[in-house]
Design a protein around this motif. Sequence first.
Motif, PDB file in Angstrom:
ATOM      1  N   GLN A   1      26.312 -45.594  10.603  1.00 39.34           N
ATOM      2  CA  GLN A   1      27.332 -44.648  11.048  1.00 39.34           C
ATOM      3  C   GLN A   1      27.698 -44.926  12.498  1.00 39.34           C
ATOM      4  N   ILE A   2      28.991 -44.961  12.750  1.00 37.44           N
ATOM      5  CA  ILE A   2      29.455 -45.174  14.118  1.00 37.44           C
ATOM      6  C   ILE A   2      29.823 -43.813  14.679  1.00 37.44           C
TER       7      ILE A   2
ATOM      8  N   HIS B   1      29.799 -42.540  21.626  1.00 37.72           N
ATOM      9  CA  HIS B   1      30.553 -43.427  22.492  1.00 37.72           C
ATOM     10  C   HIS B   1      30.805 -44.797  21.871  1.00 37.72           C
ATOM     11  N   MET B   2      30.091 -45.091  20.765  1.00 33.35           N
ATOM     12  CA  MET B   2      30.352 -46.342  20.042  1.00 33.35           C
ATOM     13  C   MET B   2      31.789 -46.379  19.519  1.00 33.35           C
TER      14      MET B   2
ATOM     15  N   ARG C   1      34.320 -45.675  20.937  1.00 35.55           N
ATOM     16  CA  ARG C   1      35.279 -46.128  21.959  1.00 35.55           C
ATOM     17  C   ARG C   1      35.256 -47.633  22.142  1.00 35.55           C
TER      18      ARG C   1
ATOM     19  N   VAL D   1      37.298 -52.762  18.363  1.00 33.98           N
ATOM     20  CA  VAL D   1      36.994 -53.231  17.030  1.00 33.98           C
ATOM     21  C   VAL D   1      37.170 -54.744  17.006  1.00 33.98           C
TER      22      VAL D   1
ATOM     23  N   SER E   1      40.448 -49.655  19.622  1.00 35.27           N
ATOM     24  CA  SER E   1      39.109 -49.102  19.507  1.00 35.27           C
ATOM     25  C   SER E   1      38.987 -48.402  18.164  1.00 35.27           C
ATOM     26  N   TYR E   2      37.752 -48.081  17.790  1.00 38.06           N
ATOM     27  CA  TYR E   2      37.573 -47.343  16.543  1.00 38.06           C
ATOM     28  C   TYR E   2      38.368 -46.045  16.600  1.00 38.06           C
ATOM     29  N   VAL E   3      38.366 -45.439  17.788  1.00 39.40           N
ATOM     30  CA  VAL E   3      39.089 -44.172  17.951  1.00 39.40           C
ATOM     31  C   VAL E   3      40.572 -44.357  17.633  1.00 39.40           C
TER      32      VAL E   3
ATOM     33  N   ALA F   1      44.388 -38.089  21.248  1.00 41.47           N
ATOM     34  CA  ALA F   1      43.801 -39.120  22.118  1.00 41.47           C
ATOM     35  C   ALA F   1      44.744 -39.465  23.263  1.00 41.47           C
TER      36      ALA F   1
END
Lengths: 424, 386, 243
Positions: free
Chosen positions: C100-101, C104-105, C107, C110, C116-118, C158
Motif C-alpha cells: 500500500q502506498i 508521503h510516498m 508525493r 511515478v 506523482s501518485y497524487v 491539490a
Amino acid sequence: MIGFTLKGIVRDRSRSLLPVIIVSIGAMLTVAGTGWIKGIFGDIIAMNAKYSTGHVKILTAAYAENESQAPNDLALTDISSLLSSLKKDFTGVEWVPRIHFGGLIDIPDSSGVTKYQGNVVGRGVDLFSAGSRENERMNIAPSIVEGKLPENGKEILISHDFAKRFNLKPGDKVTFFGSSMNGGMVFSELTLCGTIKFGSQILDRGGIICDVSDAQQMLDMEDASSEILGYFKDDIYSEERADSLRSTFNSVYFDPGDEFSPKMLKLSEQNDLDEYLAYADRMGTIIALIFIFTLSVVLWNTGLLGGLRRYNEYGIRLALGEEKKHIYFMMLYEALIVGIIGSVVGSAAGLSFSYWLQETGLDFGDSFGNITMMMPQVFRARVVPEMFYIGFIPGVVAMLIGTAIAGIGIFKRDTARLFTELEV
Amino acid sequence: MIAFKLAYRNLIGAGLRTWLNVTVLSFAYVVIIFHQGLIDGWHRQGLLDLKAWEVGGGHLWHPAYNRYDPITFQDSHRNIDDKLIKKFNEGQIAPVLVVQASAYPDGRLISVILKGIAPRQEIVSIPTRYLADNNAVNAVIGTRMAKLMKVKEGDNILIRWRDKNGVFDATEVHIIKIFKCDVPSVDNGQIWLSLENLQKMTGLVNEATYFILSESYNEGKTDEWKFIPPSYLTRELDEIIRSKRGGGMIMQGILLIIALLAIFDTQVLSIFRRQREIGTYIALGMTRPQVIGIFTVEGAAHSVFAALAGAVYGIPLFIYLAKYGISFGFGDMGLTLADTLYPYYSLELIFWTVLIVVLAATIVSYLPARRIAKMKPTEALKGKLQ
Amino acid sequence: MKHFLLLILLISATEVLSQDAEAILQKVDRNLSSENRIFESAMLIHGRRNDRTVTSRTYSVGNKKSFTEYLTPPREQGTKMLKLESQLWIYSPSTDRIIQISGHMLRQSVMGSDLSYVDMMDDRKLTDVYSAIYAGDEIFDDRKVHVLELTAKVTDAAYYKRKMWIDRERFVPLKEELYAKSGQLLKRTTLSEVKQIGGRWFPTKIVFKDMLKEGEGTEFRMSNIKFNQKIPDYIFSKAALKK
C-alpha cells in the motif's frame, strides 16, 4: 675491538642487563606512544575514510554535485571494467564499490498485505567477495545485536531499533520498495539475517546493510554503483600518494565535458578534512617530541648510573695505567652499543605492539558496554614510517649524552688518591 | 618532618638532575590535564551549544513526532492551548511547527524541513528576530544548508509544500540571514520561518509540533505533549565523548609510565650513590623504615615539585588556551563540534590528576628504597657496593 | 444614468459569461470523463542520462476506480496498480506482494516521471472541484480556444488554481496550467493529437512538465482507447492484483 667490547657487555650482566632493559623499555614506549597518538589523532580521519570518503573516492561529477541526496540515476556505470583497470593500473590500493540508497521497508501481514511500513536508508557494501575487508573496515560484525552477517543473496541487516519497533526477528521476510536507477519502481523480497546498532541516530532510526550485489539487483543498478572507494593497502592515508593517484586517474579517466565520466576526489578534499589533517599531524609531532625529551632524561639517568656503578673498575683501570681518554671513549663506545641493542630491541617490541594494536585494537567495548558500528569502542594504534627510527633518538643519543656527562668524572680523578679511594 | 626537610635539601642540592626529573614529570601533569581538559571542554561546549541552539531545558513533543522520520510530521501537530500560550508569553517556551517541503534551488529538487518558530523567542540562539516581519516570507538558514542549496544572504529560493488539506502551494522565500552554528541538527536540511507565516501557509493556525523549553520551565509533562529531557537530546554527543576519553587515557598512561620510569631510575641511582649517607643515618640511630621513609619522600617530592613546575608554565598555557581556544578546523563532520575548542579544567580533574601522579610517584620511589632494608650499615658506611 | 445602464449591462454580461464558463467546463467533463474506459498508454520519461518508455494498460470506472497493468519494459512487466477511492496499492510480481502506498510516498514521482501518485489520484470532475471564470478567447496551436480560469471551491484540491485553454469547437483542453495558492505556476500540461473516439473528442497525447524542476517533462500517449465497455467488477479488487 667490537668483539671485545661486546663480550664485555654480554658477560658482565651488571653492565648490560639493566641499561639494555631500560633503553629497550624507553624506546618501546616512545615507539608505541607515537603509534598510539597517530592512531587516536587519526581516528576521526579514519572514521571518515571508512564510512564516507575512502582514501580516495571515485564518482561521477553529476553525482558529486548532489551527493547528499544519493542520486543513483547519476551513478557510476560499467564499474566492472573500471574496477579491473583500476586494479591493474593502481596496485597497492583496494577498490570497493558502494551503493547508498533510500526506500521503504514493507512488513506484510499473514495474507501478504502491508501491515507496517518504515523509511530506510541503505548501504550496499561488498560483503561477499573473497578477500573483501569491508566488514572489518566498517566494524559491521561486532555491532550485530542479534543474528549474523548476510551470507546469501537477499539477506539484510537492519537497525536494531527499527526491528524492535516493528517486532522483527532474524529470519523474518520483508519487502523493500524503492526507486530504480532509472526511476522505475523496484520491489525486493529480503530476509532479515540480523539486527545491528549503527551509533548514528538517523541510521538507527532505519538503516539497512546488504551486499553490494544485492543492492545492484534491487535497484536495477547492474554493473553500477554510487561510488568506488579506494583504500591504501596499508590502511594509512598519505596526502602525497592520494594526490598523485588523483592526478593520474583524473588525467586518464575524467572528461570535464562529460558529467558522467568518473572523477576522483582525495580524502582531504571531502567533508572539509584538510585542516584537521594538518592539525592532527602537528599535534602528533608535538607529543612525539615530548616523549622523546622525557625519555632522553630517563636514559641520561641510566647513563649516569652506569658510570657510577663502575667507579671502582675505572679506578683500577686507571691505576693499571690505562689512559683517561681511552677509558672515556670505551665508555662511550659501550654506551653506543648498549643504546643500539636496547633501541633495536625496544623499537622491535614497540613496533610489534603497535602493529598488534593497529590490527587488533584495544577493545573498550566491554567496559563501555555499548558497541555500535559508527562509534567503535576499539582503539587502534597506527604504524608510521618514523616509528622505525624514532626510538633510536632517546635510546642512542640520550644514552651517549648521559654517559658522556657521567664520564667527565673520570678526568677529575687524581691518580695519587686512587688507592685510598679503592681502599686496597 | 625531618624526612621532608632532608628531602627538600637533597633535591635542591642535586641540582640539574632533579630539575630534569621534575620537568619530565611536569609534562605528564600538563599533558594529562590538557588532554582531559580538551575533551571536557569539547563536551561542555558541545552541551552548551546543543542547549543554546536546540535543546534548551528540554522539549515537549507531540507524541507522534519523531525528528528523524519525516513521515510522522504530517500527523504530529496540534492546537496550542491557553496554558501554553501563557507560558510562551512568559518566555518559558518557544513553539515550533514542523512541515515537510521541497526546495528548488536552480531547478534541483531538495527535500527540506520547514520549521516555524516564534520570532520573539529568546530560548535558543537561532536568529529568529530576523523573522519578525510577517508581511514577507523571510527565512534563516544555517551555513550547511546554504552550502547545500548554493545560496547566500539576500537570495530567494522557491519552496513547495502542501497545506493541511493537501493543496499544493509554493512561494519564494527570502533568505534574510545565514547563521553559523556548531549544531548540525538545527541546520542540515532545515529552513526556519516565522511560526505565524508557516501556520498561515499550511492553514495550521495556532498549531505546533513541539516546544523548546527554557531552563526555568518546571511544569513537567502534560497529557497532550511528551516531555523530552535534555539528556535524551544530547546522548549522541555523550557517547562520542566517552569514546574519546578512552583513547586519551592510554596515551596519558604511557606518558605517566615514562615519567615514573625517570623517578624510579633516579631513586635507584641515588640509593646506590648515597650508601654512606644511608649508613650514617642508621649509625646515628635511625631505623631502616625511617631511612626508607626519607628516600621515599624524597622521590615522591619530585611529583610535588613537578606539580609546582607544571603550574608555572601550565597555568599560563591553560589560561591562554581556555581564553583563545585551539582552532582544529574540524570542518563539517556531522558532529556537534566547534571549529575552535576551549579546554575546560575542572578542580576535580586537577585534584585527581595530582593525586594519581603523587601516589604513583610515591610507589615507584618506595620500590627501590626497599633495598635499604637489606643493607649492612657497616658496609654502607664504607660506601662499599652491596 | 447612461453610465448606470452600461454598468448593469456589463455585470449581466460577466454573469452570462461565467455561466458560459461553467457550461464549457461541463462540456469538457463530458468529453473527458466516461462511465468507464480501457486504454493503453506509453509514457516517455526524459531522464538526465537517458530516456525511457513505460507502457501500460488501464481500466477505469468513473473516476473512483482504476487498475493499471504495466507491459514494458521487462523490469516493470506485470507490475499492477489498483486505485480505489483514495487508496493505492501496488502489486509486484517479483515479490508476489501487495504494497500500500500512503502518506508521503504518494508525493513521490511515478516511475521517475513528472507525475506523482497524487497527480494520478485526484479524480473528481472538474465541475465538482472548481468554479470557472471565462477569461477570453485566444488562438492556440492554430485552434480557436476559450480561456478559463478555475478556482477551487473545495478545500482539498491539490491545485488551487488552474488555467485552461479549451478548443472552442471540440471542448477539449489543449493546454493547462496548474497554480499554487500563492499564484506560483507549478505544472504545465499540453494536450494534442485530439481524435474522435466513440463519438467524443479526446486528446491522445499529453505532455506534463513540472515547472519547478529542470528537465524536459514527461510525454504520455494513449492508444486503443475504448469507452463504456463491460469491465467485470473483480478487476478492481486486491485479488485481481495477484492474478
